[in-house]
Design a protein around this motif. Structure first.
Motif, short mmCIF file in Angstrom:
data_model
loop_
_atom_site.label_atom_id
_atom_site.label_comp_id
_atom_site.label_asym_id
_atom_site.label_seq_id
_atom_site.Cartn_x
_atom_site.Cartn_y
_atom_site.Cartn_z
N GLY A 147 -4.75 5.12 2.13
CA GLY A 147 -3.77 4.45 1.29
C GLY A 147 -4.38 3.99 -0.02
N VAL A 148 -3.51 3.67 -0.98
CA VAL A 148 -3.93 3.10 -2.27
C VAL A 148 -3.04 1.90 -2.56
CG1 VAL A 148 -4.78 5.27 -3.23
CG2 VAL A 148 -2.42 4.63 -3.60
N ILE A 149 -3.54 1.00 -3.39
CA ILE A 149 -2.76 -0.18 -3.76
C ILE A 149 -1.54 0.27 -4.55
CG2 ILE A 149 -2.77 -2.30 -5.13
CD1 ILE A 149 -5.75 -2.55 -4.50
N ALA A 160 0.54 3.50 -9.89
CA ALA A 160 0.55 4.30 -8.67
C ALA A 160 1.98 4.61 -8.23
CB ALA A 160 -0.20 3.57 -7.55
N ARG A 161 2.89 3.66 -8.41
CA ARG A 161 4.30 3.89 -8.07
C ARG A 161 4.90 4.98 -8.97
NH1 ARG A 161 6.92 -0.72 -5.21
NH2 ARG A 161 5.29 -2.26 -4.87
N LYS A 162 4.56 4.94 -10.25
CA LYS A 162 5.05 5.95 -11.19
C LYS A 162 4.54 7.33 -10.80
CE LYS A 162 5.95 4.70 -15.80
NZ LYS A 162 5.47 4.31 -17.13
N GLN A 163 3.27 7.39 -10.46
CA GLN A 163 2.64 8.65 -10.03
C GLN A 163 3.32 9.16 -8.76
OE1 GLN A 163 0.07 10.22 -11.61
NE2 GLN A 163 0.00 11.88 -10.11
N LEU A 164 3.60 8.26 -7.81
CA LEU A 164 4.27 8.62 -6.55
C LEU A 164 5.65 9.20 -6.82
CD1 LEU A 164 4.47 8.59 -3.44
CD2 LEU A 164 5.37 6.27 -3.65
N ALA A 165 6.42 8.55 -7.70
CA ALA A 165 7.77 9.04 -8.03
C ALA A 165 7.71 10.44 -8.63
CB ALA A 165 8.45 8.08 -9.00
N GLU A 166 6.75 10.68 -9.51
CA GLU A 166 6.60 12.00 -10.13
C GLU A 166 6.20 13.06 -9.10
OE1 GLU A 166 6.95 14.78 -12.94
OE2 GLU A 166 7.45 12.67 -13.23
N ASN A 167 5.28 12.70 -8.21
CA ASN A 167 4.85 13.64 -7.16
C ASN A 167 6.00 13.99 -6.23
OD1 ASN A 167 2.28 13.74 -8.15
ND2 ASN A 167 1.42 12.32 -6.64
N LEU A 168 6.79 12.99 -5.85
CA LEU A 168 7.92 13.23 -4.96
C LEU A 168 8.95 14.13 -5.62
CD1 LEU A 168 8.45 9.76 -3.26
CD2 LEU A 168 7.48 11.83 -2.25
N ILE A 220 0.65 7.47 9.47
CA ILE A 220 -0.02 6.58 10.41
C ILE A 220 1.04 6.08 11.36
CG2 ILE A 220 -1.34 4.47 10.72
CD1 ILE A 220 -2.40 4.87 7.87
N ILE A 221 1.00 6.60 12.61
CA ILE A 221 2.01 6.24 13.60
C ILE A 221 1.95 4.74 13.83
CG2 ILE A 221 2.78 6.58 15.98
CD1 ILE A 221 3.18 9.05 14.28
N GLY A 222 3.11 4.12 13.80
CA GLY A 222 3.21 2.68 14.00
C GLY A 222 3.23 1.92 12.69
N LEU A 223 2.84 2.56 11.59
CA LEU A 223 2.83 1.89 10.29
C LEU A 223 3.80 2.56 9.33
CD1 LEU A 223 1.63 -0.29 8.48
CD2 LEU A 223 -0.19 1.30 7.88
N GLY A 224 3.69 3.88 9.16
CA GLY A 224 4.58 4.57 8.24
C GLY A 224 4.15 6.01 8.05
N TYR A 225 4.87 6.68 7.16
CA TYR A 225 4.62 8.09 6.90
C TYR A 225 4.03 8.26 5.50
CZ TYR A 225 7.43 8.80 11.04
OH TYR A 225 7.90 8.77 12.32
N LYS A 226 3.53 9.46 5.23
CA LYS A 226 2.93 9.76 3.94
C LYS A 226 3.91 9.42 2.82
CE LYS A 226 0.72 13.44 1.39
NZ LYS A 226 0.26 14.83 1.39
N ASN A 227 3.39 8.83 1.75
CA ASN A 227 4.13 8.43 0.55
C ASN A 227 5.06 7.24 0.77
OD1 ASN A 227 2.87 10.45 -0.96
ND2 ASN A 227 4.45 11.93 -0.44
N ASP A 228 5.00 6.56 1.90
CA ASP A 228 5.76 5.32 2.10
C ASP A 228 5.00 4.17 1.46
OD1 ASP A 228 7.74 6.53 3.54
OD2 ASP A 228 7.15 5.70 5.49
N ILE A 229 5.76 3.19 0.96
CA ILE A 229 5.16 1.95 0.48
C ILE A 229 5.36 0.93 1.59
CG2 ILE A 229 5.23 0.14 -1.26
CD1 ILE A 229 6.29 2.25 -3.23
N ILE A 239 0.86 -1.19 0.00
CA ILE A 239 0.00 0.00 0.00
C ILE A 239 0.89 1.24 0.00
CG2 ILE A 239 -1.66 1.31 1.41
CD1 ILE A 239 -2.99 -1.11 0.40
N ILE A 240 0.48 2.26 -0.74
CA ILE A 240 1.14 3.57 -0.68
C ILE A 240 0.30 4.41 0.28
CG2 ILE A 240 1.78 5.65 -1.93
CD1 ILE A 240 1.99 3.90 -4.46
N LEU A 241 0.92 4.87 1.36
CA LEU A 241 0.19 5.64 2.36
C LEU A 241 -0.05 7.06 1.87
CD1 LEU A 241 1.95 4.48 5.64
CD2 LEU A 241 -0.24 3.73 4.73
N LYS A 242 -1.25 7.57 2.12
CA LYS A 242 -1.62 8.93 1.74
C LYS A 242 -1.52 9.90 2.91
CE LYS A 242 -2.36 8.30 -2.53
NZ LYS A 242 -1.42 8.92 -3.46
N GLU A 243 -1.29 9.39 4.12
CA GLU A 243 -1.09 10.23 5.29
C GLU A 243 -0.26 9.46 6.31
OE1 GLU A 243 -4.89 9.83 8.10
OE2 GLU A 243 -5.40 10.65 6.13
#
Length: 182
Positions: free
Chosen positions: A36-38, A43-51, A9-18, A3-7
């Motif tokens: 989160g999104v699958i 979605a990974r390509k979109q994440l890389a571009e956003n980052l 979540i303490i204990g799981l990860g931070y925004k934009n983490d897979i 999952i790609i996190l959209k916000e």
């Protein structure tokens, strides 16, 4: 399930983490609530571009988080609590209590970014404040009995220092008297 996190979540990860989560958690909670999104190829390509586009903004947020962490780095919290004769507190000291104590010291910290176990005994503990992905600060928390004077050891030390200089003149006077007697 990835999952790609959209916000954050303490204990799981931070925004934009897979992150890798169980299927039910991802399908029944993270995706329907929009947290989160699958992590598909698109979605990974979109994440890389956003980052790439947000690199400067993320660097500014990280710098601001480091400033906050630097300011709170040397803070030690002393929290008085009602305590039974065995040293067990009535109720517990939790992250909301720590956030309130930090607010009293002038640091406006949201309790949601603080992680710690609930404290149910008198003693020294640690609370972790998560400001940003790589910026975390451990804040020492000391729980003391409410009716027990915490400043008593500090008051005894100056009395001992005052006693030492008072004895020194007596010793000098004895040395002066000794040559006069000869």
């Amino acid at each position: 399930m990835e999952i790609i996190l959209k916000e954050d979540i303490i204990g799981l990860g931070y925004k934009n983490d897979i992150v890798n989560v169980k299927n039910g958690y991802g399908r029944n909670y993270l995706i329907p609530t929009g947290k989160g999104v699958i992590a598909s190829a698109a979605a990974r390509k979109q994440l890389a571009e956003n980052l790439k586009q947000q690199a400067a903004k993320i660097a500014a947020l990280k710098a601001e988080a480091e400033k906050k962490a630097e300011a709170i780095k040397d803070v030690v919290l002393v929290i008085p609590a009602k305590v039974s004769a065995t040293g067990v507190t009535y109720g517990s000291v939790n992250k909301a209590t720590v956030a309130d104590e930090l607010k009293k010291k002038g640091f406006d910290i949201d309790r949601k970014i603080i992680t710690m176990h609930d404290i149910k005994k008198v003693g020294n503990y640690e609370a972790t404040v998560h400001f940003f992905k790589e910026v975390e600060v451990k804040v020492p928390v000391q729980v003391v009995a409410e009716n027990e004077p915490a400043a008593a050891p500090a008051e005894e030390a100056p009395k001992a220092e005052e006693a030492a200089p008072a004895e020194a003149p007596k010793a000098e006077a004895a040395e002066e008297a000794a040559p006069a007697a000869e």
